[in-house]
Every structure is written in C-alpha cells, then in structure tokens.
Design a protein around this motif. Structure first.
Motif, PDB file in Angstrom:
ATOM      1  N   ALA A  78      38.494  37.364  34.707  1.00  0.00           N
ATOM      2  CA  ALA A  78      38.485  35.908  34.863  1.00  0.00           C
ATOM      3  C   ALA A  78      37.497  35.473  35.938  1.00  0.00           C
ATOM      4  O   ALA A  78      36.811  34.450  35.791  1.00  0.00           O
ATOM      5  CB  ALA A  78      39.894  35.420  35.204  1.00  0.00           C
ATOM      6  N   ILE A  79      37.406  36.234  37.011  1.00  0.00           N
ATOM      7  CA  ILE A  79      36.476  35.904  38.097  1.00  0.00           C
ATOM      8  C   ILE A  79      35.033  36.009  37.614  1.00  0.00           C
ATOM      9  O   ILE A  79      34.184  35.168  37.942  1.00  0.00           O
ATOM     10  CB  ILE A  79      36.739  36.810  39.308  1.00  0.00           C
ATOM     11  N   GLN A  80      34.728  37.044  36.837  1.00  0.00           N
ATOM     12  CA  GLN A  80      33.380  37.166  36.297  1.00  0.00           C
ATOM     13  C   GLN A  80      33.046  35.986  35.383  1.00  0.00           C
ATOM     14  O   GLN A  80      31.939  35.444  35.417  1.00  0.00           O
ATOM     15  CB  GLN A  80      33.239  38.486  35.543  1.00  0.00           C
ATOM     16  N   TYR A 126      38.896  26.065  40.690  1.00  0.00           N
ATOM     17  CA  TYR A 126      40.356  26.217  40.740  1.00  0.00           C
ATOM     18  C   TYR A 126      40.779  27.519  40.072  1.00  0.00           C
ATOM     19  O   TYR A 126      41.597  28.287  40.616  1.00  0.00           O
ATOM     20  CB  TYR A 126      41.027  25.029  40.055  1.00  0.00           C
ATOM     21  N   LEU A 127      40.261  27.767  38.887  1.00  0.00           N
ATOM     22  CA  LEU A 127      40.660  28.960  38.132  1.00  0.00           C
ATOM     23  C   LEU A 127      40.230  30.235  38.848  1.00  0.00           C
ATOM     24  O   LEU A 127      40.968  31.224  38.853  1.00  0.00           O
ATOM     25  CB  LEU A 127      40.075  28.896  36.721  1.00  0.00           C
ATOM     26  N   ARG A 128      39.058  30.222  39.469  1.00  0.00           N
ATOM     27  CA  ARG A 128      38.634  31.394  40.245  1.00  0.00           C
ATOM     28  C   ARG A 128      39.541  31.592  41.450  1.00  0.00           C
ATOM     29  O   ARG A 128      39.943  32.723  41.750  1.00  0.00           O
ATOM     30  CB  ARG A 128      37.177  31.238  40.683  1.00  0.00           C
ATOM     31  N   SER A 172      37.912  43.196  46.659  1.00  0.00           N
ATOM     32  CA  SER A 172      36.485  42.869  46.677  1.00  0.00           C
ATOM     33  C   SER A 172      36.270  41.396  46.361  1.00  0.00           C
ATOM     34  O   SER A 172      36.774  40.891  45.360  1.00  0.00           O
ATOM     35  CB  SER A 172      35.738  43.728  45.663  1.00  0.00           C
ATOM     36  N   LEU A 173      35.510  40.733  47.210  1.00  0.00           N
ATOM     37  CA  LEU A 173      35.125  39.351  46.962  1.00  0.00           C
ATOM     38  C   LEU A 173      33.822  39.346  46.164  1.00  0.00           C
ATOM     39  O   LEU A 173      32.764  39.735  46.668  1.00  0.00           O
ATOM     40  CB  LEU A 173      34.918  38.606  48.279  1.00  0.00           C
ATOM     41  N   ILE A 174      33.894  38.912  44.943  1.00  0.00           N
ATOM     42  CA  ILE A 174      32.725  38.842  44.076  1.00  0.00           C
ATOM     43  C   ILE A 174      32.434  37.362  43.864  1.00  0.00           C
ATOM     44  O   ILE A 174      33.137  36.675  43.128  1.00  0.00           O
ATOM     45  CB  ILE A 174      32.989  39.557  42.743  1.00  0.00           C
ATOM     46  N   LYS A 175      31.402  36.879  44.513  1.00  0.00           N
ATOM     47  CA  LYS A 175      31.118  35.449  44.521  1.00  0.00           C
ATOM     48  C   LYS A 175      30.058  35.041  43.515  1.00  0.00           C
ATOM     49  O   LYS A 175      29.901  33.848  43.236  1.00  0.00           O
ATOM     50  CB  LYS A 175      30.669  35.024  45.923  1.00  0.00           C
TER      51      LYS A 175
END
Length: 536
Positions: free
Chosen positions: A104-106, A133-135, A150-153
C-alpha cells in the motif's frame, strides 16, 4: 542516504472486481503516460483505496487474536499470534500486515510521485490528501505492530535489496506530518466512502493518543489527541440506536467515519472469494451451506471469551444488538422477516442476569418447545465445545446477501466510527487528568447503550477498555487497544484460557509485545546491520 528495500511489493493498479476501482482498458498506452491524464491519475487514487482490501480483508489474526476477548471454539487459530508461546519470525500470519502495508505504501508513493506530473485539476489537491491519509494509516499499522520499520518516502521504480530500520519515533513523526499536510487539502463533506477531513482528524487522534504512551511521548500528545477527537466529533451526538448502526446495508451512515468499501457487484464473478471474512468469525460453526440455507458459514475460531460475554448488563442494548441470543430455525429469518413472533427458536443463550434462575428457564422452554437452552457460562470459547451452535454467535457483521463461504461478505468493514471517537477522547482526557471531560465523552456512549453513567470513582483505563469491548466487540482494534495502554500481557493472560503470562517471555529478558519482523524480509535483505526485534 538510507538504502531501503521493497519486499514483495507486487503492485496492481487495477483491481478487476472492485467497485472502488473502475478498470480501464489501457490497450497500448504506456502506464506512466496514462497516469499523466486526469482519468489515469484517478485510477491510481482508486488503486490506493483498493489496497485497503489487502490490509483488512484477510484473516484478522493480527488485529484481534491473542487478546482478552476472543479465543478458539473448535477451530485452531495460528498458535504464535493467539498464544505467544511459539511466536517467531516464521509464524503463520505474522507477515500479513508487513506485506500488505508496504504494498500500500508503494502504491501511495506512486500516487504522490505522479501527482507532481499529472494534469493539474481542481480535485488533485483533494486526491493528494486522500493518498497521504492512506499512507499514514499503513505506517501507523506497521509501527504499532513491528516497532522500528523502514520509512520509504519515495516511489521506487527498481528493486533494491538493502534497507534499514527507522526508529518508531521517526515513523510517528512522518505519520503526523502526512496527516497534517493532508488535513487542509480535504473537505468537510459528509462521509461517502472516501477520505475527508473528519477521517484525518480521527486518525490524528488515534496516532497522538498512541504515541503519548511511548517513552518518547509527551503530555502534549494526549492534549492533541483530545483536541482532534473533539474536532472529529464536532458536537454530534450518537443518534442511531446501536442495532440500527450495525444493520446490514446501513454501513454508510451519519456515524461512520471511515471504512473499507465492498459491494455485491464487485464480487459477482466469484461471490465466495472476492468478499471478506469478518462475518465468518466471532461465532460457532453451524453447518454452513450443508443446512440448505438455514445458517451462515462460521469458522468456529475467534469466539467470544467468557470475560467478553460477562461484560454486559441487562439494561445494555448492545447485548442483543451484538449477539444472536435467539437463533431461529432459519438463521437469516432474523433479518428477512419483519414479524418474528411466530418463528421457531431452536437455540437460546441465557444471559448473565438469568443465570441459575430455574423458573425463568422452565418458562422459556415451555414457551419455545424444542429449543436448545444454553445455560450461562457454557457457551464461551473456553468451554471448547465440539458441536454446532455451542458458542454464542456474534450477529453484528452478518451479511444476509452473502450467507455461505468464508470470504463472501460484501458488507463494508467499518474501521472508525463516532462512538469509537468518543471513547478515544475519554481516554485522552483521562490521561490528561481531566476527569470531567473524560466522563462526559464516555457517558455519551453509555447513554446510547441505555446503561447508567460511570462515575469518577469508577473511571480508569481498565473501565475504558471494558467499554471499548462492549461497544466494539469483533471490530479490528482490540490488540492495538491493549498494546497501546500497556494492558496486553495482563488482560490476555487473565481472560484468555490459551494465554499464560509466561507465554510472553522472549529473548534477552524482554516480552513478546511487538510482533517479529517476518523472516522472509530478513532473508532477502542485503543489509547486514538489519536486526530482528530483540525479544525474538
């Protein structure tokens, strides 16, 4: 610059049977070019919503197993997540949120990336707010479950096999930044299935409240939690009855703040697999499709414990609204028949207030010939029965349109609602020492339930947890509630017959509170400095 790794981020920007995502025929159009159009970017926003089904639409072990409210009836749960004794990096189900949230983050990072390149429309700022919001929600699930992650921004367009863990404190800072940036981009419209400003305020209240308990948290976190919760409440009373709130086909109502959207149409091509399993848990197996339409499918796992059942009092309207206390010969007649006065009752679950009352029992059986009368204290998970209907069914998630099959429900999964927000506010005010406002917020929930107000002398974190249990039994929040308040070990070992306090003992003299990082992530990682959570 930190090297990061994307584990199992198989992306799909179309979900072929999702009503939340209108699938487009891209033919020969390159995907990157498609996202530069308004329609293409909208499909990418919808793909972000589609990821919610992967996060919440699977088995709910990481949300509710191994707590004080649920345990197995007849069907075993994953032992690591439900009992803690064999919890390790290889345990069944421990990787579910890790995989789903990073996918979801990707997808969210892809959305943010293309938002700077796509056609600039009037709705684009709102769409960016939705994605942020979803991230933030995905990171909030990860940091609560696994701690340092891991924070993947940024959107990763190639595979990287090395990553490091950011501190939980850093992750919380990033979550709050995303939500605070999202807030001014969103509207205050009535909830209709998409993120609005109220949903952001509600999640900010949860995040600040949770961070306030951490060693790096401050009293200001509780102040902000109370502030955002009150802003989300916005003076709205609880006007629906509890029964009405949970009535099938009423999932979009004035008290719902955010939910995962499903529909019958979206699962039509495979109605037994494209829904979700929430309705199949929290009750006994009773034959499923083998009884020719008389009863729904149940897994017979995550059944209510005796502690959960005993939390209700006679005046609490949530008792009958939560549980199917009388089961008719055809189970779904409860929903389908306006007049049930002449229907045959085949199972009855005696409430606590009639326990041991021989006269009441005799009168009830006389009025309902042939009924199987389940005495109070005999139908909880720990009674470990081996026959159908021997634990009490939870009816609040029942879906009359999807009666059979574990993954067949097409009711929305409600993630946050107004009474939850009132209880979050109460907890925040209690932590601030403001008993007056804490009582005001919790007593609004109790007023709707028809029970007496709680007094200052009764109010405590344990009382609020009990109230959350009564109000939100079966919803996907119990493990997080207990972890947040530091009550997981105490309450799970006290009220769950499968869990002993010693089960939490881990390596290095530490308790197994955080879940372990999945071994698959560790094995694929080329960073030699990446460490497992120290209790494992």
């Amino acid at each position: 610059m930190k090297k990061i790794f994307i584990l199992l981020l198989a992306l799909s920007t179309t979900y072929s049977c999702s009503d939340f995502l209108e699938e487009e025929n891209l033919s020969n159009v390159v995907a990157d070019e498609y996202y530069l159009t308004a329609n293409g970017f909208s499909s990418l926003v919808n793909a972000n919503y589609g990821q919610l089904k992967n996060i919440y639409g699977k088995d709910p072990w990481l949300f509710v197993a191994g707590t004080d409210l649920y345990a197995r009836g007849r069907t075993a749960e994953p032992p690591g997540l439900s009992e803690y004794t064999n919890l390790n990096a290889f345990s069944e189900g421990v990787d579910q949120l890790y995989k789903a949230c990073y996918a979801a983050i990707q997808t969210a990072n892809m959305g943010i990336y293309f938002s700077e390149k796509t056609a600039q429309t009037n709705v684009l700022p709102h769409q960016i707010g939705e994605i942020k919001y979803l991230r933030a929600n995905s990171y909030f699930l990860l940091v609560q479950t696994y701690g340092d992650v891991s924070l993947i921004k940024d959107y990763i367009q190639d595979t990287q096999l090395s990553f490091s863990r950011n501190s939980a404190e850093e992750v919380y800072q990033f979550i709050i930044k995303d939500l605070e940036e999202a807030l001014p981009l969103l509207d205050n419209n009535v909830y209709a299935g998409k993120v609005n400003a109220r949903a952001v305020k509600n999640l900010l209240a949860q995040v600040y409240l949770t961070r306030g308990y951490e060693t790096y948290g401050t009293n200001d976190d509780f102040r902000l939690a109370a502030q955002y919760a009150d802003e989300a409440i916005a003076g709205q009373p609880l006007s629906l009855t509890y029964e009405r709130f949970w009535t099938p086909e009423n999932e979009i109502n004035a008290e719902v703040i955010f939910s995962v959207q499903y529909s019958v149409a979206s699962s039509a091509t495979s109605p037994l697999t494209l829904g979700h399993p929430q309705g199949s848990y929290f009750g006994p197996y009773h034959g499923g499709s083998e009884v020719a339409g008389k009863a729904p499918y149940r897994t017979y796992s995550l059944c209510p414990t005796q502690f959960a059942i005993g939390l209700y009092t006679e005046d609490d309207t949530r008792w009958k609204a939560t549980f199917m206390t009388e089961v008719y010969d055809r189970y779904f007649d409860y929903f389908d028949k306006p007049d049930r006065s002449t229907l045959k009752v085949v199972h009855y679950y005696e409430p606590k207030w009639h326990a041991g009352d021989a006269t009441y029992k005799a009168q009830y059986i006389a009025a309902h010939p042939g009924v199987e009368y389940h005495n109070y204290g005999t139908y909880a998970a720990e009674n470990n029965p081996n026959f159908d209907y021997q634990t009490i069914p939870v009816k609040k998630f029942d879906d009359p349109k999807a009666q059979f099959g574990k993954n067949s429900s097409t009711r929305d999964i409600i993630l946050s609602h107004l009474s939850d927000t009132y209880l979050l506010a109460s907890e925040a005010y209690l932590k601030l020492g403001n008993t007056t406002l804490a009582l005001d917020r919790i007593n609004e929930v109790r007023r709707r339930a028809g029970v007496q107000n709680v007094t200052a002398g009764q109010l405590s974190i344990d009382f609020i947890l009990d109230e959350r249990a009564r109000e939100m039994l079966g919803e996907y929040n119990r493990w997080f509630d207990l972890k947040r308040t530091g009550k997981l070990v105490e309450r799970a070992s006290l009220h769950n017959f499968l869990v002993k306090q010693a089960n939490f003992n881990g390596n290095n003299g530490l308790l197994k509170i955080l879940r372990p990082i999945p071994q698959s992530a560790i094995d694929l990682n080329k960073n030699p400095d990446f460490k497992q959570n120290p209790a494992y």
